[in-house]
Scaffold this motif. Structure first.
Motif, PDB file in Angstrom:
ATOM      1  N   GLY A   4       0.806  -1.203   0.000  1.00  0.00           N
ATOM      2  CA  GLY A   4       0.000   0.000   0.000  1.00  0.00           C
ATOM      3  C   GLY A   4       0.843   1.257   0.000  1.00  0.00           C
ATOM      4  N   GLY A   5       0.508   2.177  -0.869  1.00  0.00           N
ATOM      5  CA  GLY A   5       1.244   3.434  -0.958  1.00  0.00           C
ATOM      6  C   GLY A   5       2.551   3.347  -1.718  1.00  0.00           C
ATOM      7  N   THR A   6       2.869   2.185  -2.304  1.00  0.00           N
ATOM      8  CA  THR A   6       4.117   2.024  -3.062  1.00  0.00           C
ATOM      9  C   THR A   6       3.908   2.470  -4.499  1.00  0.00           C
ATOM     10  OG1 THR A   6       4.745   0.137  -1.686  1.00  0.00           O
ATOM     11  CG2 THR A   6       5.893   0.399  -3.776  1.00  0.00           C
ATOM     12  N   THR A   7       4.811   3.282  -4.996  1.00  0.00           N
ATOM     13  CA  THR A   7       4.732   3.720  -6.389  1.00  0.00           C
ATOM     14  C   THR A   7       5.186   2.592  -7.305  1.00  0.00           C
ATOM     15  OG1 THR A   7       6.966   4.627  -6.331  1.00  0.00           O
ATOM     16  CG2 THR A   7       5.156   6.089  -5.698  1.00  0.00           C
ATOM     17  N   LEU A   8       4.838   2.728  -8.577  1.00  0.00           N
ATOM     18  CA  LEU A   8       5.219   1.703  -9.542  1.00  0.00           C
ATOM     19  C   LEU A   8       6.736   1.587  -9.668  1.00  0.00           C
ATOM     20  CD1 LEU A   8       4.368  -0.372 -11.639  1.00  0.00           C
ATOM     21  CD2 LEU A   8       4.290   1.485 -13.336  1.00  0.00           C
ATOM     22  N   ALA A   9       7.434   2.714  -9.588  1.00  0.00           N
ATOM     23  CA  ALA A   9       8.893   2.689  -9.725  1.00  0.00           C
ATOM     24  C   ALA A   9       9.566   2.012  -8.545  1.00  0.00           C
ATOM     25  CB  ALA A   9       9.435   4.111  -9.890  1.00  0.00           C
ATOM     26  N   GLN A  10       8.878   2.017  -7.360  1.00  0.00           N
ATOM     27  CA  GLN A  10       9.438   1.402  -6.165  1.00  0.00           C
ATOM     28  C   GLN A  10       8.830   0.035  -5.861  1.00  0.00           C
ATOM     29  OE1 GLN A  10      12.034   2.690  -4.550  1.00  0.00           O
ATOM     30  NE2 GLN A  10      12.059   4.371  -6.035  1.00  0.00           N
ATOM     31  N   HIS A  11       8.072  -0.506  -6.773  1.00  0.00           N
ATOM     32  CA  HIS A  11       7.473  -1.818  -6.576  1.00  0.00           C
ATOM     33  C   HIS A  11       8.577  -2.880  -6.510  1.00  0.00           C
ATOM     34  CE1 HIS A  11       5.072  -5.423  -7.244  1.00  0.00           C
ATOM     35  NE2 HIS A  11       3.987  -4.683  -6.929  1.00  0.00           N
ATOM     36  N   PRO A  12       8.493  -3.834  -5.581  1.00  0.00           N
ATOM     37  CA  PRO A  12       9.559  -4.848  -5.450  1.00  0.00           C
ATOM     38  C   PRO A  12       9.850  -5.591  -6.748  1.00  0.00           C
ATOM     39  CG  PRO A  12       8.104  -4.931  -3.550  1.00  0.00           C
ATOM     40  CD  PRO A  12       7.475  -3.968  -4.527  1.00  0.00           C
ATOM     41  N   ALA A  13       8.813  -5.916  -7.502  1.00  0.00           N
ATOM     42  CA  ALA A  13       9.035  -6.624  -8.761  1.00  0.00           C
ATOM     43  C   ALA A  13       9.787  -5.740  -9.760  1.00  0.00           C
ATOM     44  CB  ALA A  13       7.701  -7.086  -9.352  1.00  0.00           C
ATOM     45  N   VAL A  14       9.467  -4.452  -9.768  1.00  0.00           N
ATOM     46  CA  VAL A  14      10.156  -3.529 -10.665  1.00  0.00           C
ATOM     47  C   VAL A  14      11.617  -3.348 -10.233  1.00  0.00           C
ATOM     48  CG1 VAL A  14      10.206  -1.170 -11.557  1.00  0.00           C
ATOM     49  CG2 VAL A  14       8.028  -2.357 -11.280  1.00  0.00           C
ATOM     50  N   LEU A  15      11.831  -3.237  -8.916  1.00  0.00           N
ATOM     51  CA  LEU A  15      13.206  -3.083  -8.424  1.00  0.00           C
ATOM     52  C   LEU A  15      14.042  -4.322  -8.712  1.00  0.00           C
ATOM     53  CD1 LEU A  15      12.574  -1.348  -4.962  1.00  0.00           C
ATOM     54  CD2 LEU A  15      13.346  -0.303  -7.111  1.00  0.00           C
ATOM     55  N   ALA A  16      13.429  -5.516  -8.610  1.00  0.00           N
ATOM     56  CA  ALA A  16      14.147  -6.746  -8.933  1.00  0.00           C
ATOM     57  C   ALA A  16      14.496  -6.794 -10.420  1.00  0.00           C
ATOM     58  CB  ALA A  16      13.315  -7.965  -8.530  1.00  0.00           C
ATOM     59  N   ALA A  17      13.547  -6.373 -11.269  1.00  0.00           N
ATOM     60  CA  ALA A  17      13.812  -6.340 -12.706  1.00  0.00           C
ATOM     61  C   ALA A  17      14.887  -5.306 -13.039  1.00  0.00           C
ATOM     62  CB  ALA A  17      12.523  -6.031 -13.462  1.00  0.00           C
ATOM     63  N   LYS A  18      14.867  -4.183 -12.315  1.00  0.00           N
ATOM     64  CA  LYS A  18      15.893  -3.157 -12.525  1.00  0.00           C
ATOM     65  C   LYS A  18      17.282  -3.692 -12.179  1.00  0.00           C
ATOM     66  CE  LYS A  18      17.443   1.363 -10.864  1.00  0.00           C
ATOM     67  NZ  LYS A  18      17.160   2.516  -9.967  1.00  0.00           N
ATOM     68  N   GLU A  19      17.382  -4.425 -11.081  1.00  0.00           N
ATOM     69  CA  GLU A  19      18.675  -4.986 -10.691  1.00  0.00           C
ATOM     70  C   GLU A  19      19.174  -5.987 -11.728  1.00  0.00           C
ATOM     71  OE1 GLU A  19      22.106  -5.413  -8.573  1.00  0.00           O
ATOM     72  OE2 GLU A  19      20.493  -3.933  -8.329  1.00  0.00           O
ATOM     73  N   ASP A  20      18.266  -6.815 -12.262  1.00  0.00           N
ATOM     74  CA  ASP A  20      18.669  -7.754 -13.320  1.00  0.00           C
ATOM     75  C   ASP A  20      19.142  -7.007 -14.558  1.00  0.00           C
ATOM     76  OD1 ASP A  20      18.025  -9.847 -11.662  1.00  0.00           O
ATOM     77  OD2 ASP A  20      16.004 -10.120 -12.500  1.00  0.00           O
ATOM     78  N   PHE A  21      18.440  -5.913 -14.885  1.00  0.00           N
ATOM     79  CA  PHE A  21      18.832  -5.113 -16.043  1.00  0.00           C
ATOM     80  C   PHE A  21      20.220  -4.502 -15.846  1.00  0.00           C
ATOM     81  CE2 PHE A  21      19.189  -0.951 -18.045  1.00  0.00           C
ATOM     82  CZ  PHE A  21      18.899  -1.244 -19.377  1.00  0.00           C
ATOM     83  N   VAL A  22      20.464  -3.968 -14.646  1.00  0.00           N
ATOM     84  CA  VAL A  22      21.763  -3.348 -14.362  1.00  0.00           C
ATOM     85  C   VAL A  22      22.886  -4.368 -14.473  1.00  0.00           C
ATOM     86  CG1 VAL A  22      23.159  -2.262 -12.558  1.00  0.00           C
ATOM     87  CG2 VAL A  22      20.810  -1.494 -12.949  1.00  0.00           C
ATOM     88  N   GLN A  23      22.692  -5.553 -13.905  1.00  0.00           N
ATOM     89  CA  GLN A  23      23.730  -6.581 -13.968  1.00  0.00           C
ATOM     90  C   GLN A  23      23.995  -7.023 -15.407  1.00  0.00           C
ATOM     91  OE1 GLN A  23      25.664  -7.444 -11.472  1.00  0.00           O
ATOM     92  NE2 GLN A  23      24.537  -6.017 -10.162  1.00  0.00           N
ATOM     93  N   ALA A  24      22.932  -7.171 -16.201  1.00  0.00           N
ATOM     94  CA  ALA A  24      23.116  -7.551 -17.602  1.00  0.00           C
ATOM     95  C   ALA A  24      23.811  -6.448 -18.389  1.00  0.00           C
ATOM     96  CB  ALA A  24      21.755  -7.882 -18.233  1.00  0.00           C
ATOM     97  N   TRP A  25      23.449  -5.199 -18.106  1.00  0.00           N
ATOM     98  CA  TRP A  25      24.059  -4.059 -18.784  1.00  0.00           C
ATOM     99  C   TRP A  25      25.555  -3.982 -18.459  1.00  0.00           C
ATOM    100  CZ3 TRP A  25      26.603   0.545 -18.228  1.00  0.00           C
ATOM    101  CH2 TRP A  25      26.449   1.483 -19.238  1.00  0.00           C
ATOM    102  N   LEU A  26      25.893  -4.191 -17.170  1.00  0.00           N
ATOM    103  CA  LEU A  26      27.296  -4.150 -16.768  1.00  0.00           C
ATOM    104  C   LEU A  26      28.086  -5.299 -17.385  1.00  0.00           C
ATOM    105  CD1 LEU A  26      26.978  -3.231 -12.981  1.00  0.00           C
ATOM    106  CD2 LEU A  26      27.735  -1.749 -14.846  1.00  0.00           C
ATOM    107  N   ALA A  27      27.482  -6.487 -17.425  1.00  0.00           N
ATOM    108  CA  ALA A  27      28.178  -7.639 -18.009  1.00  0.00           C
ATOM    109  C   ALA A  27      28.495  -7.404 -19.475  1.00  0.00           C
ATOM    110  CB  ALA A  27      27.332  -8.899 -17.836  1.00  0.00           C
TER     111      ALA A  27
END
Length: 206
Positions: A4-27
């Motif tokens: 409740g009260g969580t924005t879409l950008a701070q949603h856990p699923a979005v943050l997990a996808a962001k971390e996967d994206f960052v790791q793939a981008w760095l690799a």
């Protein structure tokens, strides 16, 4: 309720996808290895076409413009040596034709034999007194190094002018700024975060 009260950008699923994206981008970007310092390649063990695993040593980089000398003086010669005293160095590679100038910047906290894999003394007490040597670090003039480059591991004759004895015997605290530093890895992480935030912002706009 937990979201409740969580924005879409701070949603856990979005943050997990962001971390996967960052790791793939760095690799993908880190396929090109960036050296943290400028220097010369030495002791290269990697060849073209070889498979490399994480943690494998590929080569050594020697910054020949930032070299120093470790002079192994006998313990009986250290009584009058102080930090800051002027030093002259003659490297065997140039003979007596070139004289380097520097100053004492520190003395080691122990002899070479004290930190060796097999120290000289043993548990049975059969210890024979041998004159030990203590490494004394000497900083060299960078301009002289540029004119007459040295290499790692060379032999040299070191002379310390001990007339001034008002200097310290122990070295000062370590500097807050490291000698060698790189911004290459940190910059990549910042770029990856910016790219991920851009992707998230575009999807929210839709």
């Amino acid at each position: 309720a937990a979201l409740g009260g969580t924005t879409l950008a701070q949603h856990p699923a979005v943050l997990a996808a962001k971390e996967d994206f960052v790791q793939a981008w760095l690799a993908a970007r880190r396929n090109a290895i960036l050296a943290p310092v400028s220097g010369y390649v030495a002791k290269r063990s990697v060849q073209v076409g070889a498979h490399v695993s994480p943690g494998m040593a590929l080569l050594s980089i020697v910054p020949l413009d930032q070299l120093w000398v470790d002079a192994n003086f006998k313990e009986s010669e250290l009584q009058n040596i102080r930090i800051g005293q002027p030093v002259t160095v003659e490297a065997d590679i140039y003979g007596g034709k070139v004289t380097y100038h520097g100053n004492v910047v520190g003395l080691s906290a122990g002899t070479g034999s004290a930190f060796s894999l097999l120290p000289a003394q043993n548990a049975s007490g059969n210890w024979i007194k041998v004159v030990q040597r203590l490494p004394v670090r000497i900083a060299l003039d960078s301009k002289e190094l540029a004119e007459h480059p040295l290499r790692v591991g060379l032999s040299a004759t070191v002379t310390v002018d001990t007339h001034r004895r008002d200097g310290a015997v122990l070295g000062a605290a370590m500097p807050s700024v490291p000698v060698y530093a790189t911004q290459s890895l940190g910059q990549l992480v910042q770029d990856a975060d910016k790219m991920a935030d851009t992707v998230i912002a575009k999807n929210i706009a839709k």
